[in-house]
Design a protein around this motif. Structure first.
Motif, PDB file in Angstrom:
ATOM      1  N   GLY A  63       0.702  -1.290   0.080  1.00  0.00           N
ATOM      2  CA  GLY A  63       0.000  -0.072   0.027  1.00  0.00           C
ATOM      3  C   GLY A  63       0.827   1.246   0.083  1.00  0.00           C
ATOM      4  O   GLY A  63       0.438   2.337  -0.348  1.00  0.00           O
ATOM      5  N   SER A  64       1.965   1.202   0.609  1.00  0.00           N
ATOM      6  CA  SER A  64       3.026   2.324   0.530  1.00  0.00           C
ATOM      7  C   SER A  64       4.266   2.042   0.407  1.00  0.00           C
ATOM      8  O   SER A  64       4.883   0.869   0.904  1.00  0.00           O
ATOM      9  N   VAL A  65       5.228   3.047   0.420  1.00  0.00           N
ATOM     10  CA  VAL A  65       6.747   2.585   0.638  1.00  0.00           C
ATOM     11  C   VAL A  65       7.336   4.044   0.620  1.00  0.00           C
ATOM     12  O   VAL A  65       6.990   5.084   0.411  1.00  0.00           O
ATOM     13  N   HIS A  66       8.480   3.995   1.409  1.00  0.00           N
ATOM     14  CA  HIS A  66       9.470   5.137   1.617  1.00  0.00           C
ATOM     15  C   HIS A  66      10.657   4.837   0.704  1.00  0.00           C
ATOM     16  O   HIS A  66      11.499   3.830   0.818  1.00  0.00           O
ATOM     17  N   LEU A  67      11.026   5.676  -0.337  1.00  0.00           N
ATOM     18  CA  LEU A  67      11.886   5.614  -1.255  1.00  0.00           C
ATOM     19  C   LEU A  67      12.965   6.499  -0.897  1.00  0.00           C
ATOM     20  O   LEU A  67      12.520   7.803  -1.240  1.00  0.00           O
ATOM     21  N   SER A  68      14.287   6.238  -1.113  1.00  0.00           N
ATOM     22  CA  SER A  68      15.567   7.347  -0.829  1.00  0.00           C
ATOM     23  C   SER A  68      16.743   6.791  -1.482  1.00  0.00           C
ATOM     24  O   SER A  68      17.173   5.511  -1.553  1.00  0.00           O
ATOM     25  N   GLY A  69      17.410   7.797  -2.144  1.00  0.00           N
ATOM     26  CA  GLY A  69      18.657   7.467  -2.907  1.00  0.00           C
ATOM     27  C   GLY A  69      18.854   8.287  -4.111  1.00  0.00           C
ATOM     28  O   GLY A  69      18.163   9.577  -3.958  1.00  0.00           O
ATOM     29  N   THR A  70      19.308   7.849  -5.096  1.00  0.00           N
ATOM     30  CA  THR A  70      19.746   8.531  -6.146  1.00  0.00           C
ATOM     31  C   THR A  70      19.276   7.802  -7.479  1.00  0.00           C
ATOM     32  O   THR A  70      19.464   6.383  -7.544  1.00  0.00           O
ATOM     33  N   LEU A  71      18.777   8.637  -8.540  1.00  0.00           N
ATOM     34  CA  LEU A  71      18.404   7.984  -9.898  1.00  0.00           C
ATOM     35  C   LEU A  71      19.221   8.882 -10.841  1.00  0.00           C
ATOM     36  O   LEU A  71      19.144  10.031 -10.713  1.00  0.00           O
ATOM     37  N   VAL A  72      19.607   8.024 -11.931  1.00  0.00           N
ATOM     38  CA  VAL A  72      20.193   8.929 -13.056  1.00  0.00           C
ATOM     39  C   VAL A  72      19.205   8.680 -14.434  1.00  0.00           C
ATOM     40  O   VAL A  72      18.750   7.557 -14.596  1.00  0.00           O
ATOM     41  N   SER A  73      18.655   9.811 -14.709  1.00  0.00           N
ATOM     42  CA  SER A  73      17.439   9.687 -15.878  1.00  0.00           C
ATOM     43  C   SER A  73      17.969  10.715 -16.953  1.00  0.00           C
ATOM     44  O   SER A  73      17.971  11.739 -16.509  1.00  0.00           O
ATOM     45  N   GLY A  74      17.962  10.323 -18.123  1.00  0.00           N
ATOM     46  CA  GLY A  74      18.242  11.129 -19.196  1.00  0.00           C
ATOM     47  C   GLY A  74      19.549  11.993 -19.031  1.00  0.00           C
ATOM     48  O   GLY A  74      19.540  13.263 -19.239  1.00  0.00           O
ATOM     49  N   GLY A  75      20.486  11.424 -18.298  1.00  0.00           N
ATOM     50  CA  GLY A  75      21.873  12.168 -18.323  1.00  0.00           C
ATOM     51  C   GLY A  75      21.657  13.030 -16.961  1.00  0.00           C
ATOM     52  O   GLY A  75      22.816  13.417 -16.709  1.00  0.00           O
ATOM     53  N   LYS A  76      20.604  12.898 -16.487  1.00  0.00           N
ATOM     54  CA  LYS A  76      20.647  13.930 -15.073  1.00  0.00           C
ATOM     55  C   LYS A  76      20.526  13.030 -13.833  1.00  0.00           C
ATOM     56  O   LYS A  76      19.728  11.866 -13.900  1.00  0.00           O
ATOM     57  N   SER A  77      21.161  13.627 -12.903  1.00  0.00           N
ATOM     58  CA  SER A  77      21.074  12.816 -11.521  1.00  0.00           C
ATOM     59  C   SER A  77      19.997  13.478 -10.523  1.00  0.00           C
ATOM     60  O   SER A  77      20.095  14.624 -10.534  1.00  0.00           O
ATOM     61  N   PHE A  78      19.125  12.705 -10.057  1.00  0.00           N
ATOM     62  CA  PHE A  78      18.296  13.274  -9.078  1.00  0.00           C
ATOM     63  C   PHE A  78      18.432  12.438  -7.550  1.00  0.00           C
ATOM     64  O   PHE A  78      18.587  11.240  -7.681  1.00  0.00           O
ATOM     65  N   THR A  79      18.328  13.116  -6.553  1.00  0.00           N
ATOM     66  CA  THR A  79      18.210  12.591  -5.194  1.00  0.00           C
ATOM     67  C   THR A  79      16.701  12.674  -4.615  1.00  0.00           C
ATOM     68  O   THR A  79      16.483  13.590  -4.757  1.00  0.00           O
ATOM     69  N   LEU A  80      16.436  11.701  -4.256  1.00  0.00           N
ATOM     70  CA  LEU A  80      15.077  11.157  -4.008  1.00  0.00           C
ATOM     71  C   LEU A  80      14.816  10.836  -2.589  1.00  0.00           C
ATOM     72  O   LEU A  80      15.640  10.258  -1.970  1.00  0.00           O
ATOM     73  N   ASP A  81      13.724  11.647  -1.934  1.00  0.00           N
ATOM     74  CA  ASP A  81      13.510  11.294  -0.663  1.00  0.00           C
ATOM     75  C   ASP A  81      11.793  11.209  -0.629  1.00  0.00           C
ATOM     76  O   ASP A  81      11.315  12.515  -0.503  1.00  0.00           O
ATOM     77  N   LEU A  82      11.020  10.135  -0.898  1.00  0.00           N
ATOM     78  CA  LEU A  82       9.810  10.310  -1.221  1.00  0.00           C
ATOM     79  C   LEU A  82       9.016   9.269  -0.451  1.00  0.00           C
ATOM     80  O   LEU A  82       9.470   8.095  -0.254  1.00  0.00           O
ATOM     81  N   GLY A 210      21.793   4.531 -10.479  1.00  0.00           N
ATOM     82  CA  GLY A 210      21.241   4.844  -9.503  1.00  0.00           C
ATOM     83  C   GLY A 210      21.195   3.955  -8.153  1.00  0.00           C
ATOM     84  O   GLY A 210      21.652   2.665  -8.516  1.00  0.00           O
ATOM     85  N   ARG A 211      21.105   4.130  -6.980  1.00  0.00           N
ATOM     86  CA  ARG A 211      20.955   3.308  -5.900  1.00  0.00           C
ATOM     87  C   ARG A 211      19.893   3.701  -4.766  1.00  0.00           C
ATOM     88  O   ARG A 211      20.021   4.890  -4.254  1.00  0.00           O
ATOM     89  N   VAL A 212      19.047   2.923  -4.820  1.00  0.00           N
ATOM     90  CA  VAL A 212      17.449   3.387  -3.896  1.00  0.00           C
ATOM     91  C   VAL A 212      17.272   2.354  -2.843  1.00  0.00           C
ATOM     92  O   VAL A 212      17.495   1.012  -3.077  1.00  0.00           O
ATOM     93  N   GLU A 213      17.142   2.907  -1.707  1.00  0.00           N
ATOM     94  CA  GLU A 213      16.568   2.052  -0.716  1.00  0.00           C
ATOM     95  C   GLU A 213      15.104   2.210  -0.388  1.00  0.00           C
ATOM     96  O   GLU A 213      14.488   3.229  -0.725  1.00  0.00           O
ATOM     97  N   LEU A 214      14.486   1.034  -0.018  1.00  0.00           N
ATOM     98  CA  LEU A 214      13.085   1.059  -0.134  1.00  0.00           C
ATOM     99  C   LEU A 214      12.810   0.540   1.311  1.00  0.00           C
ATOM    100  O   LEU A 214      13.205  -0.696   1.865  1.00  0.00           O
ATOM    101  N   SER A 215      11.974   1.284   2.182  1.00  0.00           N
ATOM    102  CA  SER A 215      11.551   0.726   3.471  1.00  0.00           C
ATOM    103  C   SER A 215      10.177   1.162   3.782  1.00  0.00           C
ATOM    104  O   SER A 215       9.452   1.792   2.925  1.00  0.00           O
ATOM    105  N   GLU A 216       9.608   1.002   5.034  1.00  0.00           N
ATOM    106  CA  GLU A 216       8.361   1.296   5.578  1.00  0.00           C
ATOM    107  C   GLU A 216       7.488   0.952   4.684  1.00  0.00           C
ATOM    108  O   GLU A 216       6.371   1.539   4.399  1.00  0.00           O
ATOM    109  N   TRP A 217       7.484  -0.105   4.286  1.00  0.00           N
ATOM    110  CA  TRP A 217       6.571  -0.869   3.230  1.00  0.00           C
ATOM    111  C   TRP A 217       5.166  -1.042   3.924  1.00  0.00           C
ATOM    112  O   TRP A 217       5.016  -1.638   5.157  1.00  0.00           O
ATOM    113  N   GLY A 218       4.016  -0.387   3.591  1.00  0.00           N
ATOM    114  CA  GLY A 218       2.658  -0.696   4.223  1.00  0.00           C
ATOM    115  C   GLY A 218       2.370   0.374   5.228  1.00  0.00           C
ATOM    116  O   GLY A 218       1.255   0.383   5.802  1.00  0.00           O
TER     117      GLY A 218
END
Length: 226
Positions: A63-82, A210-218
């Motif tokens: 039902g839900s997740v906490h996603l944090s880390g980095t993604l590289v898309s279209g040559g651009k790097s993004f740091t996420l905390d969602l 990119g390297r992304v951690e996934l936690s707080e599932w549900g």
């Protein structure tokens, strides 16, 4: 005068003998085989293909997740905390150019960023550091909405490319886990929980994308329009 040294030697021999016996017992105990899957959810016994499949199924059903880390898309790097769930999400996205807060409640999307993010228009100064509703007709709506779409983001994130192999058990944080690699890591690496539901805990994308951690599932969290 000779009895005392003899007694000392006897006691010393007894102490050394007991110590050696204790070491032998300890070594024998350590040599006993233990079941690495004891107390786990059993997913580690599966083939790497099955582990990947179960992890994807668990993520799809969550039902839900906490996603944090980095993604590289279209040559651009993004740091996420969602924090994401089916009907929206919220959090922070950083790029090389700017940092912005993103919030989606249903189909309503809001962004909060610096005045510079909004360009050089007369209204840019008024929009800085305030949540601004993004019209669905705006070309950027779909792009930014993607950051808050849990299942679209996970579908794109969790893919492995190549022949799968299973690694030795490890931990992510305090949770025991099993890694599955594609082409020795060149095609990505997915680490899956060995405790409870076999959720993905860590995704290392192919090609260093990119390297992304996934936690707080549900775990539930509130979503409210500003």
């Amino acid at each position: 005068m000779t009895a005392y040294p003899s007694a000392v030697r006897l006691r010393r021999a007894a102490v050394i003998g007991a110590l050696c016996a204790g070491i032998a017992v300890t070594q024998a105990g350590c040599a006993e085989k233990t079941d690495p899957d004891k107390g786990t959810n059993g997913v580690g016994k599966q083939t790497p293909e099955k582990i990947e499949s179960q992890a994807k199924a668990a993520a799809a059903a969550a039902g839900s997740v906490h996603l944090s880390g980095t993604l590289v898309s279209g040559g651009k790097s993004f740091t996420l905390d969602l924090r994401l769930k089916a009907d929206g999400g919220s959090g922070e996205v950083k790029s090389q150019a700017d940092t912005f807060q993103v919030l989606r409640v249903g189909d309503q999307l809001y962004l909060k960023a610096s005045a510079a993010f909004w360009g050089k228009s007369d209204s840019a100064g008024k929009l800085g550091d305030k949540y601004v509703k993004v019209p669905q007709s705006d070309p950027t709506y779909k792009q930014f909405r993607g950051f808050t779409d849990m299942h679209v983001l996970l579908d794109g994130l969790l893919g492995l490319q190549g022949k799968l192999t299973k690694g030795g058990y490890t931990t992510v944080g305090h949770t025991r886990a099993v890694p599955v690699s594609a082409d020795a890591g060149k095609g990505g690496k997915l680490t899956v929980s060995l405790e409870g539901t076999p959720y993905p805990l860590l995704m290392e994308r192919a090609g260093g994308a990119g390297r992304v951690e996934l936690s707080e599932w549900g775990k539930t969290f509130p979503l409210e329009a500003p």
